[in-house]
Scaffold this active site. Sequence first.
Site, PDB file in Angstrom:
ATOM      1  CB  CYS A 114      -1.244   0.333   1.500  1.00  0.00           C
ATOM      2  SG  CYS A 114      -2.445  -1.893   1.037  1.00  0.00           S
ATOM      3  CG  HIS A 133      -2.899   3.950   2.523  1.00  0.00           C
ATOM      4  ND1 HIS A 133      -4.038   2.910   1.300  1.00  0.00           N
ATOM      5  CD2 HIS A 133      -3.216   2.354   3.546  1.00  0.00           C
ATOM      6  CE1 HIS A 133      -3.764   2.223   1.753  1.00  0.00           C
ATOM      7  NE2 HIS A 133      -4.005   1.312   2.486  1.00  0.00           N
ATOM      8  CG  ASN A 183      -6.890  -0.575   1.752  1.00  0.00           C
ATOM      9  OD1 ASN A 183      -6.476  -0.469   0.804  1.00  0.00           O
ATOM     10  ND2 ASN A 183      -6.518  -0.933   2.317  1.00  0.00           N
TER      11      ASN A 183
END
Length: 328
Positions: free
Chosen positions: A109, A255, A285
């Site tokens: 990520c 993020h 996500n």
Amino acid sequence: MGVEIVGLGKCLPEKVVTNDDISDLVDTDHTWIIERTGIEQRHVATVETGVDLACGAGEEALRGIDRDSIGLVLVATVTPDAMVPVTSAQVKRRLGLENAVAFDINAACSGFMYGLWNAEALMKNGAMPGSNTMEIKRALVIGVERLSRITNWEERSSCILFGDGAGAAVLENRPGSSGILATYLKNYDDERGVLTCGKEYHKIPFWQDEIQPQHLALRGKAVFKFAVNSIEEVTMAALEKAGLTLDDIDWFVPHQANGRIMIAAAQRLNQPIEKFQISINKSANVSSASIPMALYDLSKTGKMEKGDKIAVMGFGGGLSAAAAIIEW
């Protein structure tokens, strides 16, 4: 010499999967998901490939930009369509970026942040081997994921979190400008396996390996603690390198892992949540794609002004974390 972001793009699959759709698969409901994640829906690729999404975001980011000036294509992904050719090579070919060198990275990520760091460093240090230009004037950095392919759709605590999509940024060398003021990266050893995904290979007659399920697996509480702590650490370190304080920052773009994480990070940094770009509600996500997608969303609000300072923060498997301070 400054390296600025001069173009942004975003591409999402057509299919929208709502929380009610998820409740048809596992024992959950819309309210339960919203309270724990802040997610209302996610996009899932049914006909689009990862390259399709990456090129869609890249096309938008490149709007009005001379494609012959692109000297580097860097794609961050954990879900490539193929091992070879790499995603960046396919994007380079499809978008007609003839002068670019292309390669992929995987930092989970944090991927886009590591890509940003790599691209800036290469642009500031002159020509890349094999490049047809004397220096890298512009670079295309993309985060793209089809996390739906590695999500365990029978596991309630994880299948609610993930989606598919792509985000892209075009970077440009601009002597005398500010642009990226500072970047800070850090890796932490994941000794307890708090965030993992195995890799399934074809079994061969000589193997004694255990089969590794290719599903994302996470230990929620441990990931939450790591995320909040690492956001604070890398953000403060990047600010120190830039000679700035938290109060100098106009916008925070983290993020988009979980709404609760962003709220906790805002509290830890003692900053109002209104300064945080939150896009997770509509796209969930999307790993390495989430930061460039959120940057794109912020740019479309019209709230950012020339000279605004932005803190961009990522964290993910590895474990990894990174932050960059950017003057818009």
